[in-house]
Design a protein around this motif. Structure first.
Motif, PDB file in Angstrom:
ATOM      1  N   PHE A 232       2.528   0.595  -3.762  1.00  0.00           N
ATOM      2  CA  PHE A 232       4.092   1.040  -4.544  1.00  0.00           C
ATOM      3  C   PHE A 232       3.962  -0.675  -5.843  1.00  0.00           C
ATOM      4  CE2 PHE A 232       8.049   3.372  -4.605  1.00  0.00           C
ATOM      5  CZ  PHE A 232       8.563   2.291  -5.047  1.00  0.00           C
ATOM      6  N   ILE A 233       4.139  -0.215  -6.492  1.00  0.00           N
ATOM      7  CA  ILE A 233       4.293  -1.738  -7.041  1.00  0.00           C
ATOM      8  C   ILE A 233       5.429  -1.617  -7.992  1.00  0.00           C
ATOM      9  CG2 ILE A 233       2.927  -2.890  -8.285  1.00  0.00           C
ATOM     10  CD1 ILE A 233       0.590  -0.338  -7.998  1.00  0.00           C
ATOM     11  N   ILE A 234       5.960  -3.314  -7.400  1.00  0.00           N
ATOM     12  CA  ILE A 234       7.191  -3.266  -9.148  1.00  0.00           C
ATOM     13  C   ILE A 234       6.877  -4.153 -10.211  1.00  0.00           C
ATOM     14  CG2 ILE A 234       9.555  -3.437  -8.091  1.00  0.00           C
ATOM     15  CD1 ILE A 234      10.001  -2.650  -5.948  1.00  0.00           C
ATOM     16  N   LEU A 235       7.016  -3.897 -10.853  1.00  0.00           N
ATOM     17  CA  LEU A 235       7.333  -5.080 -12.030  1.00  0.00           C
ATOM     18  C   LEU A 235       8.728  -5.030 -12.056  1.00  0.00           C
ATOM     19  CD1 LEU A 235       6.203  -7.146 -14.077  1.00  0.00           C
ATOM     20  CD2 LEU A 235       5.823  -4.521 -15.536  1.00  0.00           C
ATOM     21  N   ASP A 236       9.339  -6.365 -11.945  1.00  0.00           N
ATOM     22  CA  ASP A 236      10.705  -6.603 -12.224  1.00  0.00           C
ATOM     23  C   ASP A 236      10.872  -7.786 -13.495  1.00  0.00           C
ATOM     24  OD1 ASP A 236      13.434  -6.386 -11.683  1.00  0.00           O
ATOM     25  OD2 ASP A 236      13.314  -8.522 -10.376  1.00  0.00           O
TER      26      ASP A 236
END
Length: 336
Positions: A232-236
């Motif tokens: 699960f990848i979050i690019l903020d």
């Protein structure tokens, strides 16, 4: 039987914003008529909408949202049509009362759940798509809910790890000149993600997951060459990614992974010569199956109520400056 009503909306002037909404030869208005099941026509710069009250209100609210977005962004007629399709799919087809479905229980026994209609749409979009873009102002819960969904997926064994990444450009510093290892170098830039993590998981457990690389932090520039499976990848803060970085990031995604990309296109800190990768992605990826765009508004701000008022005050200030600039430009043109 629903009452039939009429609404009028003045677009103001025959400029690029007007044509972005109505389209060439009023093509967009004809499309909106079919999509919303109303009658729409243009007379001068005024849009006339006739039909059943709930449908007329939906078109009116949609056009008001587009006019607001066009104050800070440039949209093509095709992009406005795409916005309309998404509006109908996510709003008109989902008019039921939002479900108060708990995403996660924190270590302090606090239930995390969506608090606004847009947040409900966002959470459902994350569940049902491979890639979700959450776009809108600060304080709308984009990052916080993404972290909650990531931890919920990890807890349910739907993914093996969580990867948190963010462009490191805000202070104009280069990673190589910052002290420490990779984690220490990128730590200041990922602090909002850490804050969300420690709010949901106790410190010892969070530290354990970080040490074992179950939760991984990585600057966006260091994602090149990797294939990210079952994560699960979050690019903020994606508005601060370059076009090349965004394309590189999106092509790293492997099997079994889910990606949430968050950003605010009104807060771009890149040098002026660099175009935002998020802005380009919005133009390129609309309508692709498995990718969803969710647009947050000022009313979705869930921080202290004063935050929403601050955001609104800045928007009104910028709008006044823009109008004053147009006024001065007009005065200048009138002089010999």
């Amino acid at each position: 039987m629903t009452e039939r009503v009429e609404e009028r909306l003045d677009l103001g002037s025959f400029d690029e914003k007007f044509y972005a909404i109505v389209g060439r030869g009023d093509e967009n208005l004809k499309y909106f008529s079919q999509l919303f099941d109303v009658k729409i026509s243009a007379k001068g710069t005024e849009i006339l909408i006739r039909g059943e009250e709930d449908r007329v209100r939906a078109v009116y609210d949609f056009l008001k949202d587009i006019i607001k977005e066009l104050r800070t962004s440039t949209l093509t007629p095709q992009e406005v049509k795409e916005r309309a399709r998404n509006y109908v799919r996510l709003k008109l087809e989902r008019e039921e009362t939002p479900r108060e479905e708990i995403i996660l229980i924190t270590h302090r026994k606090k239930a995390i759940l969506p608090k606004t209609h847009t947040q409900n749409i966002y959470v459902d979009a994350i569940r049902n798509n491979d890639i979700v873009f959450g776009i809108g102002p600060a304080g709308t819960g984009k990052t916080y809910l993404a972290m909650a969904m990531a931890l919920a997926h990890l807890k349910a064994n739907k993914v093996n790890k969580i990867i948190l990444t963010r462009p490191a450009v805000e202070a104009g510093e280069k990673l190589g000149f910052l002290p420490g290892g990779i984690a220490e170098k990128v730590d200041p830039y990922l602090r909002p993600l850490y804050d969300a993590l420690y709010d949901m998981v106790d410190y010892d457990k969070a530290s354990y997951m970080l040490e074992r690389n179950i939760i991984e932090i990585a600057p966006l520039a260091f994602m090149r060459g990797r294939t990210l499976n079952d994560a699960f990848i979050i690019l903020d803060e994606a508005q601060n990614s370059t076009k090349e970085q965004m394309k590189m990031f999106l092509t790293r995604i492997g099997f079994g992974s889910k990606v949430v990309i968050t950003g605010d296109i009104t807060q771009i800190d890149l040098p002026k010569r660099e175009q935002s990768g998020l802005v380009e992605a919005i133009k390129v990826l609309q309508g692709i199956e498995g990718i969803s765009f969710v647009w947050f508004k000022d009313e979705d701000v869930v921080r202290h109520p004063i935050v929403a008022r601050i955001i609104k005050a800045y928007e009104e200030f910028e709008r006044a400056k823009e109008e004053q600039g147009f006024s001065k430009e007009g005065e200048g043109k009138g002089k010999d």
